[in-house]
Design a protein around this motif. Sequence first.
Motif, PDB file in Angstrom:
ATOM      1  N   VAL A  44     -33.164 -17.441  56.376  1.00 16.17           N
ATOM      2  CA  VAL A  44     -31.977 -17.768  57.181  1.00 16.17           C
ATOM      3  C   VAL A  44     -32.029 -17.053  58.530  1.00 16.17           C
ATOM      4  N   TYR A  73     -32.665 -18.841  62.214  1.00 14.30           N
ATOM      5  CA  TYR A  73     -31.658 -18.717  63.277  1.00 14.30           C
ATOM      6  C   TYR A  73     -32.300 -18.262  64.594  1.00 14.30           C
ATOM      7  N   SER A 121     -24.421 -19.618  60.274  1.00 14.47           N
ATOM      8  CA  SER A 121     -25.055 -19.863  58.978  1.00 14.47           C
ATOM      9  C   SER A 121     -24.301 -19.102  57.912  1.00 14.47           C
ATOM     10  N   TRP A 176     -27.947 -22.780  51.156  1.00 15.75           N
ATOM     11  CA  TRP A 176     -27.474 -22.168  52.400  1.00 15.75           C
ATOM     12  C   TRP A 176     -27.087 -23.268  53.373  1.00 15.75           C
ATOM     13  N   TYR A 205     -26.197 -24.122  57.621  1.00 19.17           N
ATOM     14  CA  TYR A 205     -26.142 -23.670  59.012  1.00 19.17           C
ATOM     15  C   TYR A 205     -25.465 -24.749  59.840  1.00 19.17           C
TER      16      TYR A 205
END
Length: 206
Positions: free
Chosen positions: A21, A25, A38, A47, A49
């Motif tokens: 993650v 990003y 996120s 997850w 985002y």
Amino acid sequence: EAIFSKKSKQWYQRRVRGKIVEDHYRACLYAGVKIAGSNAEVMPSQWEYQVGPCEGIEMGDHLWVSRYILCRVAEEYGVVISYDPKPIPGDWNGAGCHTNISTLPMRVEGGMPHIISAIEKMSTKHKEHIEEYDPTCGADNARRLTGLHETASIDQFSYGVANRGASIRIPRQCEKDGYGYFEDRRPASNCDPYAVTARIIKSICE
């Protein structure tokens, strides 16, 4: 090959997910993708985002590039990304591509009637939207949009304020302010963002 106890293996798996993650990003920022946030989600290993705000069809450019970057980052950790809207059958949430929509008249004081008007126009094209909201004309989304787990039924259109079980949600703050945006919760996680954007604009601008 490393051998882990159950506890240390769980820690390692959580750490890898967190690193993916974070690296995704940073890579998106470096590439100029308009990534905006996120967070972890409900389904195991899920997850989310956010990309945007973007103007018009530009959304497709940024979302597709962000997906490509995510797959490449995950490769570095030996992880395969799934964009399937219900990759793991079970009593938990699927994966959507919730889409926030606004036009200039919606974002200024007194904009709520424009929001309601747009939603009502979209309500008359529910079937057409569902067909554009995943690559299989709704078959993928049918596994997610069951009316359970913070979704509306794929067969019925609904909208409401702060209602995560509706097809379209008007945020509580927007209702309080009288202007802002609305969220279409129907697009699947594997949707084509160009098709979603085009379908929404066609419905609300006709």
